[in-house]
Design a protein around this motif. Structure first.
Motif, PDB file in Angstrom:
ATOM      1  N   SER A   6       0.911  -1.099   0.329  1.00  0.00           N
ATOM      2  CA  SER A   6      -0.215   0.168  -0.157  1.00  0.00           C
ATOM      3  C   SER A   6       1.394   1.450  -0.021  1.00  0.00           C
ATOM      4  O   SER A   6       2.117   1.332   0.928  1.00  0.00           O
ATOM      5  CB  SER A   6      -0.795   0.269   1.035  1.00  0.00           C
ATOM      6  OG  SER A   6      -1.749   1.214   1.203  1.00  0.00           O
ATOM      7  N   SER A   7       0.154   2.459  -0.766  1.00  0.00           N
ATOM      8  CA  SER A   7       1.408   2.954  -0.960  1.00  0.00           C
ATOM      9  C   SER A   7       0.628   4.485  -0.807  1.00  0.00           C
ATOM     10  O   SER A   7       0.745   5.498   0.281  1.00  0.00           O
ATOM     11  CB  SER A   7       1.471   3.873  -2.012  1.00  0.00           C
ATOM     12  OG  SER A   7       0.440   4.288  -2.879  1.00  0.00           O
ATOM     13  N   ASP A   8      -0.467   3.793   0.560  1.00  0.00           N
ATOM     14  CA  ASP A   8      -1.101   5.335   0.671  1.00  0.00           C
ATOM     15  C   ASP A   8      -0.652   5.311   2.559  1.00  0.00           C
ATOM     16  O   ASP A   8      -0.151   4.850   2.854  1.00  0.00           O
ATOM     17  CB  ASP A   8      -2.619   4.135   1.490  1.00  0.00           C
ATOM     18  CG  ASP A   8      -3.420   4.771   0.138  1.00  0.00           C
ATOM     19  OD1 ASP A   8      -2.832   5.023  -0.440  1.00  0.00           O
ATOM     20  OD2 ASP A   8      -4.481   3.680   0.375  1.00  0.00           O
ATOM     21  N   TYR A  42      -0.341  13.298  -3.811  1.00  0.00           N
ATOM     22  CA  TYR A  42      -1.578  13.361  -3.345  1.00  0.00           C
ATOM     23  C   TYR A  42      -1.780  15.021  -4.101  1.00  0.00           C
ATOM     24  O   TYR A  42      -1.913  15.692  -4.211  1.00  0.00           O
ATOM     25  CB  TYR A  42      -1.239  13.972  -1.436  1.00  0.00           C
ATOM     26  CG  TYR A  42      -0.634  12.740  -1.401  1.00  0.00           C
ATOM     27  CD1 TYR A  42      -0.679  11.676  -0.913  1.00  0.00           C
ATOM     28  CD2 TYR A  42       1.539  13.020  -0.818  1.00  0.00           C
ATOM     29  CE1 TYR A  42       0.024  10.693  -0.247  1.00  0.00           C
ATOM     30  CE2 TYR A  42       1.587  12.213  -0.311  1.00  0.00           C
ATOM     31  CZ  TYR A  42       1.105  10.800   0.460  1.00  0.00           C
ATOM     32  OH  TYR A  42       1.951   9.775   0.796  1.00  0.00           O
ATOM     33  N   THR A 106      -4.474   9.479  -9.940  1.00  0.00           N
ATOM     34  CA  THR A 106      -2.649   9.947  -9.747  1.00  0.00           C
ATOM     35  C   THR A 106      -2.594   8.809  -9.335  1.00  0.00           C
ATOM     36  O   THR A 106      -1.640   8.024  -9.352  1.00  0.00           O
ATOM     37  CB  THR A 106      -2.806  11.167  -8.055  1.00  0.00           C
ATOM     38  OG1 THR A 106      -3.257  12.855  -9.260  1.00  0.00           O
ATOM     39  CG2 THR A 106      -1.643  10.978  -7.804  1.00  0.00           C
ATOM     40  N   GLN A 107      -3.212   8.079  -8.111  1.00  0.00           N
ATOM     41  CA  GLN A 107      -2.766   6.900  -7.744  1.00  0.00           C
ATOM     42  C   GLN A 107      -1.966   5.732  -8.519  1.00  0.00           C
ATOM     43  O   GLN A 107      -1.387   5.115  -8.398  1.00  0.00           O
ATOM     44  CB  GLN A 107      -3.955   5.829  -6.751  1.00  0.00           C
ATOM     45  CG  GLN A 107      -4.405   6.982  -6.013  1.00  0.00           C
ATOM     46  CD  GLN A 107      -5.118   6.465  -4.727  1.00  0.00           C
ATOM     47  OE1 GLN A 107      -6.275   4.903  -5.067  1.00  0.00           O
ATOM     48  NE2 GLN A 107      -5.432   6.774  -3.345  1.00  0.00           N
ATOM     49  N   GLN A 110       0.625   6.741  -9.657  1.00  0.00           N
ATOM     50  CA  GLN A 110       2.231   6.524  -8.946  1.00  0.00           C
ATOM     51  C   GLN A 110       2.956   4.390  -8.919  1.00  0.00           C
ATOM     52  O   GLN A 110       3.582   4.276  -8.747  1.00  0.00           O
ATOM     53  CB  GLN A 110       1.764   6.357  -7.724  1.00  0.00           C
ATOM     54  CG  GLN A 110       1.551   7.967  -7.430  1.00  0.00           C
ATOM     55  CD  GLN A 110       1.852   8.676  -5.622  1.00  0.00           C
ATOM     56  OE1 GLN A 110       2.564   8.966  -4.916  1.00  0.00           O
ATOM     57  NE2 GLN A 110       0.382   9.386  -5.598  1.00  0.00           N
ATOM     58  N   LYS A 111       1.501   4.070  -9.056  1.00  0.00           N
ATOM     59  CA  LYS A 111       1.560   2.454  -8.982  1.00  0.00           C
ATOM     60  C   LYS A 111       2.359   2.303 -10.662  1.00  0.00           C
ATOM     61  O   LYS A 111       3.675   0.783 -10.236  1.00  0.00           O
ATOM     62  CB  LYS A 111       0.231   1.402  -8.564  1.00  0.00           C
ATOM     63  CG  LYS A 111      -0.297   2.178  -7.839  1.00  0.00           C
ATOM     64  CD  LYS A 111      -2.115   1.136  -8.227  1.00  0.00           C
ATOM     65  CE  LYS A 111      -2.144   1.517  -6.545  1.00  0.00           C
ATOM     66  NZ  LYS A 111      -3.231  -0.160  -5.971  1.00  0.00           N
TER      67      LYS A 111
END
Length: 136
Positions: A6-8, A42, A106-107, A110-111
């Motif tokens: 998880s990158s959160d 973010y 964005t998410q 980033q992945k």
């Protein structure tokens, strides 16, 4: 929560990285020295993005779309249509501005880029010049 991929980042993580004194006041002095610094992109209000790298923060402001050509994302290096990517401006100094093209998702971006891509983007933006107010 056991998913290590998880990158959160939690609010607590962001407080620790951006406002260490406030984190100490709220949670005590339980800093985890083995934890890597926060690194991520973010979404913020009004379509802006915030790049966080440790205690550094840069704000990306979207520009009005012009033209019809596809854009190449500077983070994940995919070519996207104008409806999937945007050009952003980030002030890195009193008289210095950088322009970056990023995917709107964005998410997912980033992945695709991974931590190496985020590190590369951060190295192009940081360190910011310390004072914008020195020049009038």
């Amino acid at each position: 929560m056991s998913d290590s991929r998880s990158s959160d980042h939690s609010v607590r993580d962001l407080l620790r990285e951006l406002f260490p004194d406030t984190h100490r006041e709220l949670f005590g002095d339980e800093a985890a020295p083995e934890a890597p610094p926060t690194l991520g992109l973010y979404p913020v209000a009004d379509g802006r993005l915030a790049l966080v790298h440790g205690d550094q923060l840069a704000e990306f402001s979207p520009l009005d779309p012009k033209g019809r050509n596809a854009l190449h994302c500077d983070l994940c290096h995919y070519t996207r249509s104008r409806s999937e990517a945007s050009v952003y401006r980030v002030r890195v100094g009193a008289r210095r501005t950088r322009y970056v093209t990023l995917c709107l998702g964005t998410q997912a971006c980033q992945k695709r880029a991974g931590s190496r891509g985020l590190e590369s983007l951060a190295s192009r933006i940081f360190p910011l010049e310390s004072s914008f107010a020195d020049e009038h």
